[in-house]
Write an enzyme that holds these catalytic residues in place. Structure first.
Site, mmCIF file in Angstrom:
data_model
loop_
_atom_site.group_PDB
_atom_site.id
_atom_site.type_symbol
_atom_site.label_atom_id
_atom_site.label_comp_id
_atom_site.label_asym_id
_atom_site.label_seq_id
_atom_site.Cartn_x
_atom_site.Cartn_y
_atom_site.Cartn_z
ATOM 1 N N GLU A 1 0.828 -1.212 0.000
ATOM 2 C CA GLU A 1 0.000 0.000 0.000
ATOM 3 C C GLU A 1 0.866 1.267 0.000
ATOM 4 O O GLU A 1 0.623 2.192 -0.773
ATOM 5 C CB GLU A 1 -0.936 0.009 1.212
ATOM 6 N N ASN B 1 1.372 3.879 -3.053
ATOM 7 C CA ASN B 1 1.063 5.298 -2.862
ATOM 8 C C ASN B 1 2.197 6.194 -3.359
ATOM 9 O O ASN B 1 1.950 7.217 -3.993
ATOM 10 C CB ASN B 1 0.803 5.594 -1.377
ATOM 11 N N ARG C 1 -10.067 5.340 -6.897
ATOM 12 C CA ARG C 1 -9.477 4.544 -5.811
ATOM 13 C C ARG C 1 -10.376 4.516 -4.584
ATOM 14 O O ARG C 1 -11.248 5.349 -4.406
ATOM 15 C CB ARG C 1 -8.095 5.088 -5.464
HETATM 16 N N1 LIG Z 1 3.272 8.991 -0.975
HETATM 17 C C1 LIG Z 1 2.257 9.829 -1.232
HETATM 18 N N2 LIG Z 1 2.482 10.978 -1.905
HETATM 19 C C2 LIG Z 1 1.466 11.831 -2.170
HETATM 20 N N3 LIG Z 1 0.199 11.646 -1.781
HETATM 21 C C3 LIG Z 1 -0.083 10.530 -1.107
HETATM 22 C C4 LIG Z 1 0.924 9.560 -0.783
HETATM 23 N N4 LIG Z 1 0.336 8.562 -0.091
HETATM 24 C C5 LIG Z 1 -0.953 8.885 0.032
HETATM 25 N N5 LIG Z 1 -1.237 10.059 -0.578
HETATM 26 C C6 LIG Z 1 -2.553 10.749 -0.603
HETATM 27 O O1 LIG Z 1 -3.391 10.193 0.393
HETATM 28 C C7 LIG Z 1 -4.609 9.706 -0.185
HETATM 29 C C8 LIG Z 1 -5.081 8.463 0.585
HETATM 30 O O2 LIG Z 1 -4.198 7.371 0.399
HETATM 31 P P1 LIG Z 1 -4.755 5.891 0.573
HETATM 32 O O3 LIG Z 1 -5.406 5.786 1.909
HETATM 33 O O4 LIG Z 1 -3.679 4.920 0.261
HETATM 34 O O5 LIG Z 1 -5.913 5.791 -0.524
HETATM 35 P P2 LIG Z 1 -5.825 5.668 -2.124
HETATM 36 O O6 LIG Z 1 -4.416 5.269 -2.492
HETATM 37 O O7 LIG Z 1 -6.821 4.613 -2.460
HETATM 38 O O8 LIG Z 1 -6.187 7.028 -2.675
HETATM 39 C C9 LIG Z 1 -4.279 9.477 -1.644
HETATM 40 O O9 LIG Z 1 -5.425 9.534 -2.450
HETATM 41 C C10 LIG Z 1 -3.278 10.592 -1.926
HETATM 42 O O10 LIG Z 1 -3.952 11.789 -2.198
HETATM 43 MG MG LIG Z 2 -3.272 3.902 -1.572
#
Ligand SMILES: Nc1ncnc2c1ncn2[C@@H]1O[C@H](COP(=O)(O)OP(=O)(O)O)[C@@H](O)[C@H]1O
Ligand SMILES: [Mg+2]
Length: 154
Positions: A48, A52, A106
């Site tokens: 995950e 990300n 997502r």
């Molecule tokens: N490494 C990252 N860099 C930039 N934004 C991130 C990162 N990790 C997470 N995010 C932000 O946080 C939100 C939530 O992440 P997550 O809970 O994994 O849900 P998803 O990946 O399904 O969108 C993402 O939609 C993104 O906007």
């Molecule tokens: Mg994610």
């Protein structure tokens, strides 16, 4: 805290490297007394966090670097750090909310998995600088097998 073992893996931000990071973290954690279920959860959270970094942090640009740092501390704590130098998260508490995603395609459950499967989760992020996800987990306390208990009594 004294370090007992540590592995650092830096890799290009291509989706092919997600299973690599996932297996590496799982294999590293397997030297501790985690259950198979714990190891499965550790692999999920690494997938995950790395996904990300690739998808959100780097907007799928394959020519960037994601780093996974796995550490075992002397008091038997596993720490996993996933780091990117991507676009960062403007509002971390908001991003961590269940079902929040900046991508309508997502589910917004990545951070929720990280939160529920790990003991601690810390997200450090700065816009245009990058994101660092720090997670820790401890193996369950070992319960002596009944045969061991009997031999202790005798
Ligand atoms: N490494 C990252 N860099 C930039 N934004 C991130 C990162 N990790 C997470 N995010 C932000 O946080 C939100 C939530 O992440 P997550 O809970 O994994 O849900 P998803 O990946 O399904 O969108 C993402 O939609 C993104 O906007
Ligand atoms: Mg994610």
């Amino acid at each position: 805290m004294k370090i007992r073992n540590q592995v650092k893996l830096s890799f290009m931000s291509v989706p092919e490297n997600v299973p690599l990071a996932r297996s590496a973290a799982g294999a590293f954690a397997a030297q501790m007394e985690f259950t198979l279920e714990d190891l499965e959860e550790i692999k999920i959270v690494v997938s995950e966090a790395v996904s990300n970094s690739i998808i959100h942090g780097y907007d799928n640009d394959p020519n960037r670097i994601v780093t996974l740092l796995c550490t075992i501390y002397e008091d038997a704590v596993l720490e996993l750090v996933i780091e990117d130098e991507g676009k960062g998260i403007p509002d971390v508490p908001k991003a961590m909310e269940t079902a929040f995603s900046t991508d309508p395609e997502r589910m917004g459950l990545g951070f929720t998995f990280m939160q529920s499967f790990m003991e601690t989760l810390k997200v450090e992020s700065a816009v245009d600088k990058g994101t660092r996800v720090i997670m820790t987990k401890k193996p369950p306390r070992r319960v002596a097998a009944s045969s061991e208990l009997i031999s202790e009594e005798n």
